[in-house]
Design a protein around this motif. Structure first.
Motif, short mmCIF file in Angstrom:
data_model
loop_
_atom_site.label_atom_id
_atom_site.label_comp_id
_atom_site.label_asym_id
_atom_site.label_seq_id
_atom_site.Cartn_x
_atom_site.Cartn_y
_atom_site.Cartn_z
N THR A 244 -2.46 2.30 10.44
CA THR A 244 -2.65 0.87 10.19
C THR A 244 -1.31 0.18 9.97
OG1 THR A 244 -2.94 1.33 7.82
CG2 THR A 244 -4.93 1.18 9.17
N GLU A 245 -1.39 -1.13 9.88
CA GLU A 245 -0.25 -2.05 9.79
C GLU A 245 0.41 -2.21 11.16
OE1 GLU A 245 1.19 -4.64 8.57
OE2 GLU A 245 -0.40 -4.51 7.11
N SER A 246 1.28 -3.18 11.23
CA SER A 246 1.96 -3.48 12.50
C SER A 246 3.18 -2.59 12.67
CB SER A 246 2.40 -4.95 12.50
OG SER A 246 3.31 -5.19 11.43
N SER A 247 3.69 -2.54 13.89
CA SER A 247 4.87 -1.72 14.14
C SER A 247 6.07 -2.19 13.32
CB SER A 247 5.22 -1.75 15.64
OG SER A 247 4.52 -0.75 16.34
N HIS A 248 6.27 -3.51 13.20
CA HIS A 248 7.47 -3.94 12.48
C HIS A 248 7.35 -3.65 10.99
CE1 HIS A 248 5.33 -7.86 11.77
NE2 HIS A 248 6.07 -7.90 10.69
N HIS A 249 6.13 -3.72 10.43
CA HIS A 249 5.92 -3.30 9.04
C HIS A 249 6.17 -1.80 8.90
CE1 HIS A 249 4.67 -5.94 5.88
NE2 HIS A 249 3.67 -6.49 6.53
N LEU A 250 5.49 -1.02 9.74
CA LEU A 250 5.54 0.43 9.62
C LEU A 250 6.96 0.96 9.74
CD1 LEU A 250 4.15 3.19 9.41
CD2 LEU A 250 3.74 3.07 11.88
N SER A 251 7.77 0.31 10.57
CA SER A 251 9.13 0.81 10.79
C SER A 251 9.95 0.85 9.52
CB SER A 251 9.84 -0.06 11.84
OG SER A 251 10.07 -1.38 11.35
N GLU A 252 9.61 0.04 8.51
CA GLU A 252 10.39 0.04 7.28
C GLU A 252 9.87 1.02 6.23
OE1 GLU A 252 10.36 -3.82 5.43
OE2 GLU A 252 8.19 -4.03 5.61
N TYR A 253 8.75 1.69 6.50
CA TYR A 253 8.22 2.68 5.56
C TYR A 253 8.64 4.10 5.90
CZ TYR A 253 4.83 -1.18 5.11
OH TYR A 253 4.23 -2.41 4.97
N LEU A 254 9.34 4.26 7.01
CA LEU A 254 9.71 5.57 7.52
C LEU A 254 11.22 5.63 7.74
CD1 LEU A 254 6.87 5.81 10.19
CD2 LEU A 254 6.96 7.07 8.04
N PRO A 255 11.79 6.84 7.80
CA PRO A 255 13.25 6.94 7.96
C PRO A 255 13.73 6.99 9.41
CG PRO A 255 12.34 9.10 7.49
CD PRO A 255 11.18 8.15 7.47
N TYR A 256 12.81 6.85 10.37
CA TYR A 256 13.15 7.19 11.75
C TYR A 256 13.59 6.02 12.62
CZ TYR A 256 10.09 10.97 10.19
OH TYR A 256 9.50 11.97 9.46
#
Length: 444
Positions: A244-256
């Protein structure tokens, strides 16, 4: 007759949507709507809009508007919170100061330095609201929309006796996205989703009894579809489930995805985002319009833009959950929806017992009953735990004004730890504490 208190009602668009949803149900049209906000000007506007909606349809509902929170909460049957503590200025600090350290959050309201510091200024106020509820409406469920969702709900569950349910539209929104990618009607999509807020996993995904994951993987091979959701498709490809969530949101929850400028530029190249088609100047910081989130807050419901003659006076129901929860409890109509609730060691068995999890819940006249999910696939639980670790320490920090816990929460953040040294992170926390001192009196 049902009494619903809106705390933080000054957000015209969102509050009007939730009020419209409630009044769209015939059984709830005698509701007393108590609107509360500390901004009298905003409050006056939402009161006028709500009365216009009631008058348009000749409804028996009643509106009460007040800047006194305790007055709004007295004898409420349900409480809805949509607060933003501190307004725009602390949001600017929580996004712009980390950028100086190379931490390029796209939003900064859920995790990262932005989410952790938002929790520090939001949780104390939310605890005050809940303690007022314990006195004035102890049996009222708190339908909580304020971010950072998991941290706020975790603190309320730990420190008060109020029943709190965190409400987010990311599961519903993601279902719509998936339906578009695989070209099926969203209303016929069947799914079972669990994890944590903004990081829940589509564990099962079916249409007419058939597994849809092969279709979703096939859709990912279409360059145009892939470009619409680069990060989420990459996560699915590497970890085996859509999130869930959008790609731009998700990108900040991960280190990759955001730890170097080259990686951010690579995201831009692969995505469908076209800087020439946006109204804000492009910046590779966010692979989205520069300051889009900040502009949202700066421009939110400006007084000179309010025109009562132009507001939506329909009773068309949105997809938000709050009114459906109230309707199900009041009428005993059974619904299932994903809500944020305490894990209690039994819902997702390979996440911490005290974590806040987002799981399917059944709602009817008996209330909200979360469903047991069991173990998540180990790789999915592992990614969730990287965020839960930060949430847990951030809650400790906010509840106990514990600066050590605050610093450790930021140091454990996946994106921050991919970018900054431990010493740099301490400097970042120092800068944020200084810039937002006005909103963090407990840390003086």
């Amino acid at each position: 007759m049902v009494n619903v208190a809106f705390i933080g009602a000054g957000s015209l668009t969102f509050t009007q949507t939730l009020v419209r949803d409630i009044l769209s149900f015939a059984e709830l049209q005698e509701t007393t709507v108590a609107l509360m906000d500390i901004d009298a000007e905003r409050l006056e506007r939402i009161e006028a809009a709500t009365n216009a909606l009631i008058d348009e349809h000749d409804l028996p509902a009643t509106v009460e508007a007040t800047t006194d929170r305790r007055e709004a909460l007295t004898d409420a049957d349900y409480v809805i919170t949509t607060i933003q503590v501190g307004g725009v200025k602390p949001v600017e600090h929580e996004v712009e100061i980390p950028q100086r350290y190379g931490i390029n959050q796209s939003v900064g309201d859920t995790l990262g330095p932005g989410g952790v510091f938002r929790a520090q200024r939001t949780i104390p106020t939310m605890l005050e609201i809940a303690r007022d509820m314990e006195e004035l409406c102890p049996d009222a469920p708190l339908l909580q929309h304020t971010n950072p969702m998991a941290m706020v709900c975790w603190a309320l569950e730990r420190e008060t006796e109020i029943d709190v349910y965190g409400i987010c539209h990311s599961v519903r929104g993601t279902a719509h996205d998936i339906a578009n990618y695989v070209d099926v009607p969203v209303e016929d999509l069947e799914y079972w989703v669990a994890g944590i807020n903004h990081m829940a996993w589509f564990l099962n995904l079916e249409y007419e009894g058939e597994d849809l994951y092969p279709d979703l993987y096939e859709a990912m091979d279409d360059d145009e579809i892939y470009a619409e959701d680069v990060v989420r498709f990459d996560v699915m490809d590497h970890f085996g489930a859509f999130i869930t969530e959008s790609s731009h949101h998700l990108s900040e929850y991960l280190p990759y995805f955001r730890h170097t400028q080259d990686e951010i530029d690579h995201l831009v190249e692969r995505s469908a985002y076209d800087p020439d088609e946006t109204e804000f100047e492009y910046s590779p910081v966010c692979w989205m319009p520069t300051g889009e989130y900040l502009e949202h807050w700066r421009a939110r419901d400006p007084a000179d833009a309010f025109d009562l003659d132009e507001i939506d006076l329909s009773l068309e129901r949105s997809g938000e959950y709050a009114a459906r929860i109230i309707h199900s409890i009041e009428t005993d109509e059974v619904r299932r929806m994903n809500l944020n609730v305490p894990n209690d060691g039994r819902l997702i068995t390979n996440l911490p017992d005290d974590a806040l999890v987002e799981v399917p819940c059944l709602v009817d006249g008996t209330g909200v009953r979360p469903c047991s999910v069991g173990n998540l696939p180990p790789q999915l639980a592992a990614l969730n735990r990287t965020n839960v670790n930060v949430q847990s320490l951030a809650v400790d920090a906010a509840v106990g004004a514990d600066e050590d816990a605050l610093r450790r929460a930021v140091k454990l953040d996946p994106l921050t730890s991919a970018v900054c040294t431990l010493e740099e992170t301490d400097d970042l926390v120092d800068d944020l504490l200084e810039a937002n001192a006005e909103y963090l009196p407990a840390f003086e």
